[in-house]
Design a protein around this motif. Structure first.
Motif, PDB file in Angstrom:
ATOM      1  N   PHE A  57      -4.179 -30.976 -14.426  1.00 38.80           N
ATOM      2  CA  PHE A  57      -4.523 -29.609 -13.995  1.00 38.80           C
ATOM      3  C   PHE A  57      -4.486 -29.404 -12.484  1.00 38.80           C
ATOM      4  O   PHE A  57      -4.347 -28.288 -12.020  1.00 38.80           O
ATOM      5  CB  PHE A  57      -5.915 -29.224 -14.507  1.00 38.80           C
ATOM      6  CG  PHE A  57      -5.978 -29.165 -16.001  1.00 38.80           C
ATOM      7  CD1 PHE A  57      -5.366 -28.119 -16.683  1.00 38.80           C
ATOM      8  CD2 PHE A  57      -6.633 -30.143 -16.720  1.00 38.80           C
ATOM      9  CE1 PHE A  57      -5.412 -28.058 -18.062  1.00 38.80           C
ATOM     10  CE2 PHE A  57      -6.683 -30.088 -18.099  1.00 38.80           C
ATOM     11  CZ  PHE A  57      -6.072 -29.043 -18.779  1.00 38.80           C
ATOM     12  N   PHE A  58      -4.702 -30.466 -11.758  1.00 33.21           N
ATOM     13  CA  PHE A  58      -4.758 -30.326 -10.301  1.00 33.21           C
ATOM     14  C   PHE A  58      -3.840 -31.371  -9.656  1.00 33.21           C
ATOM     15  O   PHE A  58      -4.312 -32.241  -8.905  1.00 33.21           O
ATOM     16  CB  PHE A  58      -6.203 -30.495  -9.808  1.00 33.21           C
ATOM     17  CG  PHE A  58      -7.152 -29.525 -10.456  1.00 33.21           C
ATOM     18  CD1 PHE A  58      -7.298 -28.232  -9.963  1.00 33.21           C
ATOM     19  CD2 PHE A  58      -7.884 -29.892 -11.572  1.00 33.21           C
ATOM     20  CE1 PHE A  58      -8.153 -27.333 -10.582  1.00 33.21           C
ATOM     21  CE2 PHE A  58      -8.748 -28.991 -12.197  1.00 33.21           C
ATOM     22  CZ  PHE A  58      -8.879 -27.711 -11.701  1.00 33.21           C
ATOM     23  N   PRO A  59      -2.530 -31.286  -9.953  1.00 34.08           N
ATOM     24  CA  PRO A  59      -1.625 -32.339  -9.481  1.00 34.08           C
ATOM     25  C   PRO A  59      -1.645 -32.504  -7.967  1.00 34.08           C
ATOM     26  O   PRO A  59      -1.511 -33.630  -7.472  1.00 34.08           O
ATOM     27  CB  PRO A  59      -0.253 -31.889  -9.984  1.00 34.08           C
ATOM     28  CG  PRO A  59      -0.417 -30.506 -10.516  1.00 34.08           C
ATOM     29  CD  PRO A  59      -1.864 -30.262 -10.747  1.00 34.08           C
ATOM     30  N   SER A  60      -1.894 -31.386  -7.244  1.00 31.42           N
ATOM     31  CA  SER A  60      -1.864 -31.538  -5.782  1.00 31.42           C
ATOM     32  C   SER A  60      -3.040 -32.389  -5.302  1.00 31.42           C
ATOM     33  O   SER A  60      -2.883 -33.236  -4.415  1.00 31.42           O
ATOM     34  CB  SER A  60      -1.850 -30.174  -5.100  1.00 31.42           C
ATOM     35  OG  SER A  60      -2.982 -29.450  -5.511  1.00 31.42           O
ATOM     36  N   VAL A  61      -4.221 -32.179  -5.927  1.00 35.29           N
ATOM     37  CA  VAL A  61      -5.383 -33.006  -5.531  1.00 35.29           C
ATOM     38  C   VAL A  61      -5.096 -34.467  -5.888  1.00 35.29           C
ATOM     39  O   VAL A  61      -5.379 -35.389  -5.116  1.00 35.29           O
ATOM     40  CB  VAL A  61      -6.656 -32.580  -6.301  1.00 35.29           C
ATOM     41  CG1 VAL A  61      -7.866 -33.368  -5.827  1.00 35.29           C
ATOM     42  CG2 VAL A  61      -6.909 -31.096  -6.175  1.00 35.29           C
ATOM     43  N   TYR A  62      -4.501 -34.635  -7.080  1.00 34.76           N
ATOM     44  CA  TYR A  62      -4.232 -35.985  -7.547  1.00 34.76           C
ATOM     45  C   TYR A  62      -3.297 -36.708  -6.577  1.00 34.76           C
ATOM     46  O   TYR A  62      -3.556 -37.832  -6.157  1.00 34.76           O
ATOM     47  CB  TYR A  62      -3.616 -35.906  -8.955  1.00 34.76           C
ATOM     48  CG  TYR A  62      -3.313 -37.254  -9.547  1.00 34.76           C
ATOM     49  CD1 TYR A  62      -4.360 -38.091  -9.965  1.00 34.76           C
ATOM     50  CD2 TYR A  62      -2.001 -37.710  -9.664  1.00 34.76           C
ATOM     51  CE1 TYR A  62      -4.084 -39.345 -10.502  1.00 34.76           C
ATOM     52  CE2 TYR A  62      -1.729 -38.949 -10.203  1.00 34.76           C
ATOM     53  CZ  TYR A  62      -2.767 -39.768 -10.612  1.00 34.76           C
ATOM     54  OH  TYR A  62      -2.505 -40.998 -11.137  1.00 34.76           O
ATOM     55  N   LYS A  63      -2.221 -35.994  -6.202  1.00 37.53           N
ATOM     56  CA  LYS A  63      -1.232 -36.606  -5.295  1.00 37.53           C
ATOM     57  C   LYS A  63      -1.862 -36.913  -3.946  1.00 37.53           C
ATOM     58  O   LYS A  63      -1.707 -37.999  -3.404  1.00 37.53           O
ATOM     59  CB  LYS A  63      -0.044 -35.651  -5.114  1.00 37.53           C
ATOM     60  CG  LYS A  63       0.986 -35.828  -6.193  1.00 37.53           C
ATOM     61  CD  LYS A  63       2.314 -35.198  -5.768  1.00 37.53           C
ATOM     62  CE  LYS A  63       2.963 -34.507  -6.958  1.00 37.53           C
ATOM     63  NZ  LYS A  63       3.007 -33.052  -6.874  1.00 37.53           N
ATOM     64  N   GLN A  64      -2.643 -35.932  -3.473  1.00 30.74           N
ATOM     65  CA  GLN A  64      -3.233 -36.102  -2.137  1.00 30.74           C
ATOM     66  C   GLN A  64      -4.210 -37.277  -2.144  1.00 30.74           C
ATOM     67  O   GLN A  64      -4.346 -38.018  -1.186  1.00 30.74           O
ATOM     68  CB  GLN A  64      -3.846 -34.758  -1.733  1.00 30.74           C
ATOM     69  CG  GLN A  64      -5.249 -34.672  -1.283  1.00 30.74           C
ATOM     70  CD  GLN A  64      -5.672 -33.163  -1.197  1.00 30.74           C
ATOM     71  OE1 GLN A  64      -4.855 -32.251  -1.269  1.00 30.74           O
ATOM     72  NE2 GLN A  64      -6.947 -32.919  -1.052  1.00 30.74           N
TER      73      GLN A  64
END
Ligand code: BGC
Length: 515
Positions: A57-64
């Motif tokens: 759901f929050f791929p950007s948080v995950y990647k960061q």
């Protein structure tokens, strides 16, 4: 809302009756509402720290997080959409509580509880089966409606069903159920985190108590007070006989009818509460919930696993730490229940404030020394244990002071003529600041870094001084004599006009809870 909203200072009259099995079963079902609120408070922290959930759901948080995009540890989880997942519930609860108050009064406590349970049920299922972020947020909003409805109706239901002699304990019992709900959520997160789809189980399991609450409230009877309020005197008498376990209920019935009559005369609780003679009450109904949230407790309740992970704890260790703080929270609430009428409110507030302050400063210093402003660093095993101990000591202090008292005090200082308005302000302010803290904590952590702990410590100093100077002791003061405590107070004595006389029946009529 949360917290048994209705204080009772011991019976003015003693009615015949015992605690029947019927009443216990009824209260058990109703208390599911408190458990559900706690479950929703506690579940998100763990879920938002689970990798598969973030990845989906929050791929950007995950990647960061994985790529260390943010060289600064404090900012790992800073994402407004992620916090919206947590906070959307509280803004929905705030809105719903205004509708819930009318439903509870006009249709009865039972339909409100049923509706609350239904919102929880659908919300939990939507979350458990969520395919996209929209399902997730809509589910959270429905859960928020559930919180709004249940927190309005369940405390009223409990305090009206229970015999007077256990009503005070039930008041705090609701807070106890909240802490148990938080703990259960922490335990479930600990168990499900190992599985890829574990977050679905965590979010979806909320449907179980919701289903029990729905089913139960279909079979529960409504309270005698609510039946009388809606003109059904015969049914009210039958219900009183059932819950008191005796035929001899006429005196109590008459008092309830009188109380209901008097409550109907209270036409303008909102106008009443703005009169100068209610300055102390309006002050406490605004500031107590504000300060309760500014202790920073929900940083721990919502984000403990994320916080521990930010500080370098492993995934399972972070979730285990949340379980430990959950146990401390529940046990320390029990301490408050057992001591509040013996030692009083002020001593718990003052001791709790002092202890929270020491812990917050110590945590801020420890994190500041290790991570500095750059956010680079890590804790040794011993340091991590010390940190966890300090956080537990902080949670314990909160749980025997501002946690339950944040609900008890505003409800017990308001006389009948302003009770509904006072309670509504208390709930609304509480929900609003719960929302604010949930929404901006990760942002604040990113920008204020370890200074965040000093920020909350500053508020703890203010609230402790506030209590020390302004709050008179209300222990063992019957509700009908509560007005006397302002007269002898150094400040309120000057503000509250001397002519203030209690309305003659307020003592009996504390049962006419008219939200
Ligand atoms: C507060 C909640 C908090 C809980 C923790 C309640 O009294 O209103 O916001 O999460 O205590 O136990």
């Amino acid at each position: 809302m949360a917290g048994g909203a209705f204080a009772d200072q011991g019976p003015v009259r003693h009615y015949e009756g015992r605690v029947t099995a019927f009443v216990l079963v009824t209260c058990f079902v109703a208390a599911m509402g408190g458990l559900l609120f706690g479950y929703d408070l506690g579940i998100t922290g763990g879920v938002t720290s689970m990798d598969p959930f973030l990845e989906k759901f929050f791929p950007s948080v995950y990647k960061q997080m994985k790529a260390g995009v943010h060289e600064n540890t404090y900012c790992k989880f800073d994402n407004q959409i992620l916090t919206l997942f947590t906070s959307s519930l509280y803004i929905a609860a705030l809105v719903a509580s205004f509708f819930a108050s009318a439903t509870t009064r006009l249709l009865g406590r039972k339909p409100s509880m049923f509706l609350g349970g239904l919102f929880f049920l659908v919300g939990a299922l939507l979350n458990g089966f969520a395919l996209n972020i929209a399902m997730l947020i809509i589910g959270r909003i429905l859960l928020g409606f559930g919180v709004g409805y249940c927190n309005q109706s369940v405390p009223v239901y409990l305090s009206e069903m229970a015999p007077a002699k256990i009503r005070g304990a039930l008041n705090m019992g609701f807070q106890m159920m909240i802490t148990i709900g938080i703990l259960v959520a922490n335990l479930i997160n600990y168990g499900t985190a190992k599985y890829r789809q574990g977050w679905r189980i965590s979010l979806g399991l909320g449907a179980v108590p919701a289903f029990l609450l729905c089913l139960g409230s279909l079979f529960l009877g409504d309270t005698p007070n609510s039946l009388i309020e809606r003109g059904q005197h015969e049914q009210a008498k039958a219900m009183l006989i059932k819950i008191r376990g005796t035929e001899n209920v006429d005196e109590e019935l008459q008092d309830l009818i009188d109380a209901s009559e008097e409550a109907k005369e209270v036409h303008h609780p909102w106008r009443n509460i703005t009169q100068p003679k209610y300055r102390p009450q309006i002050t406490f109904c605004c500031f107590i919930p504000f300060f309760q949230q500014l202790t920073g407790i929900n940083v721990i309740m919502f984000y403990a696993p994320v916080l521990f992970k930010t500080l370098g704890f492993g995934s399972q260790a972070s979730l285990m730490s949340a379980v430990i703080t959950g146990v401390v929270n529940a046990l320390s609430t029990l301490v408050s229940i057992l001591t509040v009428d013996k030692f009083g409110r002020r001593i718990l507030f003052l001791e709790g404030g002092f202890q929270m302050l020491i812990c917050q400063i110590a945590v801020g210093v420890m994190i500041g020394l290790k991570f500095g402003v750059s956010g680079q660093g890590s804790f040794s095993k011993v340091e991590a244990d010390v940190l966890l101990f300090l956080i537990c000591a902080y949670v314990a202090a909160y749980a025997w002071s501002w946690g339950p008292l944040g609900w008890l005090v505003p409800s017990e200082i308001c006389p009948l003529e302003i009770r509904s308005a006072g309670q509504a302000i208390n709930v609304a302010v509480n929900m609003f600041f719960t929302f604010i803290i949930a929404q901006i904590f990760l942002f604040m952590l990113c920008h204020m870094k370890f200074g965040l702990f000093f920020f909350f410590a500053g508020f703890v100093v203010m609230m402790t001084i506030f209590v020390a100077l302004l709050l008179p002791e209300t222990k063992n003061v019957p509700i009908e004599e509560m007005h006397l405590i302002w007269k002898t107070h150094w400040l309120w004595g000057k503000i509250v006009p001397l002519s203030r006389m209690p309305s003659p029946n307020v003592g009996y009529n504390r049962k006419a809870i008219n939200l």
